[in-house]
Design a protein around this motif. Structure first.
Motif, PDB file in Angstrom:
ATOM      1  N   CYS A  68       0.822  -1.222   0.000  1.00  0.00           N
ATOM      2  CA  CYS A  68       0.000   0.000   0.000  1.00  0.00           C
ATOM      3  C   CYS A  68       0.852   1.266   0.000  1.00  0.00           C
ATOM      4  N   HIS A  69       1.984   1.194   0.638  1.00  0.00           N
ATOM      5  CA  HIS A  69       2.835   2.378   0.783  1.00  0.00           C
ATOM      6  C   HIS A  69       4.124   2.228  -0.033  1.00  0.00           C
ATOM      7  N   GLY A  70       3.957   1.820  -1.293  1.00  0.00           N
ATOM      8  CA  GLY A  70       5.096   1.703  -2.187  1.00  0.00           C
ATOM      9  C   GLY A  70       5.156   2.880  -3.133  1.00  0.00           C
ATOM     10  N   ALA A  71       4.064   3.099  -3.798  1.00  0.00           N
ATOM     11  CA  ALA A  71       4.000   4.225  -4.737  1.00  0.00           C
ATOM     12  C   ALA A  71       2.748   5.062  -4.499  1.00  0.00           C
ATOM     13  N   SER A  72       1.966   4.663  -3.513  1.00  0.00           N
ATOM     14  CA  SER A  72       0.734   5.410  -3.233  1.00  0.00           C
ATOM     15  C   SER A  72       0.444   5.343  -1.739  1.00  0.00           C
ATOM     16  N   GLY A  73      -0.726   5.779  -1.346  1.00  0.00           N
ATOM     17  CA  GLY A  73      -1.115   5.693   0.049  1.00  0.00           C
ATOM     18  C   GLY A  73      -0.667   6.865   0.894  1.00  0.00           C
ATOM     19  N   GLY A  74      -0.147   7.911   0.265  1.00  0.00           N
ATOM     20  CA  GLY A  74       0.268   9.094   1.017  1.00  0.00           C
ATOM     21  C   GLY A  74       1.637   8.984   1.643  1.00  0.00           C
ATOM     22  N   LEU A  75       2.201   7.793   1.675  1.00  0.00           N
ATOM     23  CA  LEU A  75       3.543   7.570   2.231  1.00  0.00           C
ATOM     24  C   LEU A  75       4.204   6.482   1.411  1.00  0.00           C
ATOM     25  N   ASN A  76       5.416   6.729   0.973  1.00  0.00           N
ATOM     26  CA  ASN A  76       6.139   5.757   0.167  1.00  0.00           C
ATOM     27  C   ASN A  76       7.269   5.178   1.005  1.00  0.00           C
ATOM     28  N   LEU A  77       7.154   3.897   1.346  1.00  0.00           N
ATOM     29  CA  LEU A  77       8.189   3.201   2.120  1.00  0.00           C
ATOM     30  C   LEU A  77       9.086   2.363   1.225  1.00  0.00           C
ATOM     31  N   GLY A  78       9.060   2.640  -0.069  1.00  0.00           N
ATOM     32  CA  GLY A  78       9.832   1.863  -1.035  1.00  0.00           C
ATOM     33  C   GLY A  78      11.327   2.116  -1.013  1.00  0.00           C
ATOM     34  N   SER A  79      11.732   3.245  -0.469  1.00  0.00           N
ATOM     35  CA  SER A  79      13.168   3.544  -0.393  1.00  0.00           C
ATOM     36  C   SER A  79      13.446   4.384   0.848  1.00  0.00           C
ATOM     37  N   TYR A  80      14.697   4.450   1.207  1.00  0.00           N
ATOM     38  CA  TYR A  80      15.097   5.241   2.371  1.00  0.00           C
ATOM     39  C   TYR A  80      14.725   6.713   2.177  1.00  0.00           C
ATOM     40  N   SER A  81      15.026   7.253   1.009  1.00  0.00           N
ATOM     41  CA  SER A  81      14.784   8.685   0.795  1.00  0.00           C
ATOM     42  C   SER A  81      13.300   9.024   0.836  1.00  0.00           C
ATOM     43  N   THR A  82      12.439   8.173   0.279  1.00  0.00           N
ATOM     44  CA  THR A  82      11.007   8.477   0.315  1.00  0.00           C
ATOM     45  C   THR A  82      10.443   8.286   1.726  1.00  0.00           C
ATOM     46  N   LEU A  83      10.954   7.317   2.474  1.00  0.00           N
ATOM     47  CA  LEU A  83      10.553   7.147   3.878  1.00  0.00           C
ATOM     48  C   LEU A  83      10.874   8.401   4.673  1.00  0.00           C
ATOM     49  N   MET A  84      12.103   8.883   4.521  1.00  0.00           N
ATOM     50  CA  MET A  84      12.546  10.035   5.299  1.00  0.00           C
ATOM     51  C   MET A  84      11.884  11.333   4.848  1.00  0.00           C
ATOM     52  N   SER A  85      11.341  11.348   3.625  1.00  0.00           N
ATOM     53  CA  SER A  85      10.613  12.524   3.149  1.00  0.00           C
ATOM     54  C   SER A  85       9.243  12.634   3.796  1.00  0.00           C
TER      55      SER A  85
END
Length: 144
Positions: A68-85
């Motif tokens: 759910c939180h890979g490319a959508s869902g308001g939060l992207n946990l797919g990479s370190y940089s998107t998590l920290m964003s």
């Protein structure tokens, strides 16, 4: 007078010599008073290695969260940089403050956080996995 001067000098030298290591004890291998830095720079005295993002944290996210939180869902946990964003709720990781991080609160279903416990579909992370993520954040949330 010469004897008295020699005696005073002797006591002074003995005093200085015996105090030369004051506050800096010789390390006998059992000195627990000096803090020990972990590999990630955390001072907790156990000389442990840090939690590793790429081998320990990201696989947890990949198995339970990025559906759910890979490319959508308001939060992207797919990479370190998107998590920290962060996401639509703002920053989710507060480096060195795991218990105060939104991510940990959502994983535990904290009453102070609106919405549901994550993952929304159930299949929650074990407390040991949540604790691992919290420890990683407490250690500085490093990209290691």
């Amino acid at each position: 007078m010469k004897f008295l001067s020699s005696l005073i000098l002797s006591f002074t030298l003995i005093g200085l010599w015996s105090c030369s290591d004051s506050g800096n004890p010789v390390d006998s291998g059992n000195n627990t008073s000096d803090p020990v830095l972990d590999d990630c720079g955390v001072t907790d005295g156990d000389n442990s290695s840090c939690v590793n993002y790429s081998t320990e944290i990201k696989p947890l996210f990949d198995s339970k969260c990025t559906g759910c939180h890979g490319a959508s869902g308001g939060l992207n946990l797919g990479s370190y940089s998107t998590l920290m964003s962060g996401g639509s709720s703002g920053v989710v990781v507060i480096s060195e403050n795991g218990s105060g991080s939104y991510l940990i609160k959502k994983l535990r279903g904290a009453e102070t956080i609106s919405g549901v416990r994550m993952p929304k579909s159930g299949g929650y992370l074990d407390e040991s996995d949540i604790q691992l993520i919290e420890t990683w954040i407490d250690e500085g949330a490093l990209n290691n």
